[in-house]
Design a protein around this motif. Structure first.
Motif, PDB file in Angstrom:
ATOM      1  N   GLU A  16      42.274  44.843  36.921  1.00 51.38           N
ATOM      2  CA  GLU A  16      40.986  45.400  36.493  1.00 51.38           C
ATOM      3  C   GLU A  16      41.002  46.924  36.492  1.00 51.38           C
ATOM      4  O   GLU A  16      40.471  47.554  35.578  1.00 51.38           O
ATOM      5  CB  GLU A  16      39.864  44.897  37.396  1.00 51.38           C
ATOM      6  CG  GLU A  16      39.541  43.432  37.191  1.00 51.38           C
ATOM      7  CD  GLU A  16      38.455  42.950  38.138  1.00 51.38           C
ATOM      8  OE1 GLU A  16      37.540  43.734  38.453  1.00 51.38           O
ATOM      9  OE2 GLU A  16      38.527  41.785  38.571  1.00 51.38           O
ATOM     10  N   LEU A  17      41.582  47.529  37.517  1.00 50.80           N
ATOM     11  CA  LEU A  17      41.566  48.988  37.631  1.00 50.80           C
ATOM     12  C   LEU A  17      42.503  49.668  36.644  1.00 50.80           C
ATOM     13  O   LEU A  17      42.170  50.711  36.079  1.00 50.80           O
ATOM     14  CB  LEU A  17      41.943  49.420  39.055  1.00 50.80           C
ATOM     15  CG  LEU A  17      40.963  49.048  40.161  1.00 50.80           C
ATOM     16  CD1 LEU A  17      41.504  49.510  41.505  1.00 50.80           C
ATOM     17  CD2 LEU A  17      39.574  49.622  39.904  1.00 50.80           C
ATOM     18  N   PHE A  18      43.689  49.103  36.447  1.00 55.39           N
ATOM     19  CA  PHE A  18      44.729  49.800  35.700  1.00 55.39           C
ATOM     20  C   PHE A  18      45.120  49.149  34.379  1.00 55.39           C
ATOM     21  O   PHE A  18      46.022  49.629  33.698  1.00 55.39           O
ATOM     22  CB  PHE A  18      45.976  49.960  36.582  1.00 55.39           C
ATOM     23  CG  PHE A  18      45.693  50.711  37.853  1.00 55.39           C
ATOM     24  CD1 PHE A  18      45.233  52.019  37.825  1.00 55.39           C
ATOM     25  CD2 PHE A  18      45.862  50.100  39.085  1.00 55.39           C
ATOM     26  CE1 PHE A  18      44.955  52.706  38.991  1.00 55.39           C
ATOM     27  CE2 PHE A  18      45.588  50.779  40.263  1.00 55.39           C
ATOM     28  CZ  PHE A  18      45.133  52.089  40.215  1.00 55.39           C
ATOM     29  N   ARG A  33      36.049  52.986  37.598  1.00 57.11           N
ATOM     30  CA  ARG A  33      36.370  51.588  37.892  1.00 57.11           C
ATOM     31  C   ARG A  33      36.523  51.351  39.394  1.00 57.11           C
ATOM     32  O   ARG A  33      36.081  50.326  39.918  1.00 57.11           O
ATOM     33  CB  ARG A  33      37.665  51.181  37.189  1.00 57.11           C
ATOM     34  CG  ARG A  33      37.563  51.146  35.686  1.00 57.11           C
ATOM     35  CD  ARG A  33      38.903  50.796  35.081  1.00 57.11           C
ATOM     36  NE  ARG A  33      38.921  51.003  33.645  1.00 57.11           N
ATOM     37  CZ  ARG A  33      39.999  50.904  32.903  1.00 57.11           C
ATOM     38  NH1 ARG A  33      41.174  50.606  33.450  1.00 57.11           N
ATOM     39  NH2 ARG A  33      39.936  51.106  31.603  1.00 57.11           N
ATOM     40  N   VAL A  34      37.171  52.291  40.076  1.00 54.27           N
ATOM     41  CA  VAL A  34      37.351  52.187  41.528  1.00 54.27           C
ATOM     42  C   VAL A  34      35.987  52.133  42.212  1.00 54.27           C
ATOM     43  O   VAL A  34      35.724  51.276  43.057  1.00 54.27           O
ATOM     44  CB  VAL A  34      38.207  53.366  42.055  1.00 54.27           C
ATOM     45  CG1 VAL A  34      38.138  53.477  43.571  1.00 54.27           C
ATOM     46  CG2 VAL A  34      39.655  53.215  41.593  1.00 54.27           C
ATOM     47  N   ILE A  35      35.092  53.025  41.834  1.00 55.77           N
ATOM     48  CA  ILE A  35      33.747  53.077  42.415  1.00 55.77           C
ATOM     49  C   ILE A  35      32.976  51.804  42.087  1.00 55.77           C
ATOM     50  O   ILE A  35      32.292  51.239  42.942  1.00 55.77           O
ATOM     51  CB  ILE A  35      32.992  54.332  41.924  1.00 55.77           C
ATOM     52  CG1 ILE A  35      33.660  55.591  42.502  1.00 55.77           C
ATOM     53  CG2 ILE A  35      31.512  54.268  42.294  1.00 55.77           C
ATOM     54  CD1 ILE A  35      33.204  56.892  41.861  1.00 55.77           C
ATOM     55  N   ALA A  36      33.103  51.307  40.850  1.00 57.02           N
ATOM     56  CA  ALA A  36      32.408  50.082  40.448  1.00 57.02           C
ATOM     57  C   ALA A  36      32.852  48.875  41.269  1.00 57.02           C
ATOM     58  O   ALA A  36      32.088  47.920  41.437  1.00 57.02           O
ATOM     59  CB  ALA A  36      32.629  49.817  38.956  1.00 57.02           C
ATOM     60  N   LYS A  37      34.073  48.906  41.796  1.00 55.22           N
ATOM     61  CA  LYS A  37      34.571  47.820  42.647  1.00 55.22           C
ATOM     62  C   LYS A  37      34.141  47.997  44.098  1.00 55.22           C
ATOM     63  O   LYS A  37      34.530  47.223  44.959  1.00 55.22           O
ATOM     64  CB  LYS A  37      36.099  47.745  42.573  1.00 55.22           C
ATOM     65  CG  LYS A  37      36.647  47.390  41.218  1.00 55.22           C
ATOM     66  CD  LYS A  37      36.164  46.051  40.721  1.00 55.22           C
ATOM     67  CE  LYS A  37      36.828  44.912  41.433  1.00 55.22           C
ATOM     68  NZ  LYS A  37      36.393  43.596  40.942  1.00 55.22           N
ATOM     69  N   GLY A  38      33.334  49.044  44.373  1.00 53.82           N
ATOM     70  CA  GLY A  38      32.851  49.278  45.727  1.00 53.82           C
ATOM     71  C   GLY A  38      33.847  49.999  46.622  1.00 53.82           C
ATOM     72  O   GLY A  38      33.686  50.039  47.834  1.00 53.82           O
ATOM     73  N   LEU A  39      34.865  50.599  46.014  1.00 50.54           N
ATOM     74  CA  LEU A  39      35.881  51.331  46.771  1.00 50.54           C
ATOM     75  C   LEU A  39      35.545  52.815  46.746  1.00 50.54           C
ATOM     76  O   LEU A  39      34.837  53.285  45.853  1.00 50.54           O
ATOM     77  CB  LEU A  39      37.264  51.068  46.176  1.00 50.54           C
ATOM     78  CG  LEU A  39      37.634  49.583  46.101  1.00 50.54           C
ATOM     79  CD1 LEU A  39      38.892  49.376  45.279  1.00 50.54           C
ATOM     80  CD2 LEU A  39      37.796  49.003  47.499  1.00 50.54           C
TER      81      LEU A  39
END
Length: 130
Positions: A25-27, A91-97
């Motif tokens: 998902e991220l990359f 994307r990282v932030i959207a995954k809660g990271l």
């Protein structure tokens, strides 16, 4: 002799499927292979056409095991080069990271984040900083 190329890194993780899904998902990566592997374990190869991460889990995973195939994260971080650093950070932030340690110096920009299991990634872009 041509320069050697890093093909893959083999990491012991608690849940290869969960980690593979996150990285895809991220990359924008894909699962290249998955199946039974060494020491009665299970591995998923996730990455692109040239390189990948081998995400391994032994059936008896222990965080303090002496043998690296039986413990988690025997390294500091995994560096991944991307074209659009800002998009990957979204994307990282959207995954809660939580991205951290942002830096902007030659030859590129970067930030770090840790996945849900505590493995740290450095995301780097060498794209023009205009």
């Amino acid at each position: 002799m041509n320069e050697a190329i890093l093909e893959h890194i083999n990491l012991t993780v608690p849940d290869p499927q969960l980690t593979a899904e996150l990285l895809c998902e991220l990359f924008g990566w894909h699962v290249r292979w998955q199946g039974d592997s060494i020491h009665g374990g299970f591995t998923i190869h996730v990455g692109g056409h040239e390189s990948y991460l081998a995400l391994y889990r032994h059936q008896d995973l222990a965080a303090d095991a002496a043998q690296s195939y039986f413990r988690q994260h025997g390294l500091n971080h995994v560096g991944i080069v991307v074209d659009d650093l800002d998009e990957v950070e979204r994307r990282v932030i959207a995954k809660g990271l939580k991205p951290h340690s942002h830096a902007d110096y030659e030859p590129g920009r970067r930030f770090y984040f840790q996945d849900g299991d505590g493995l740290e990634y450095e995301v780097i872009s060498y794209a023009s900083m205009t």
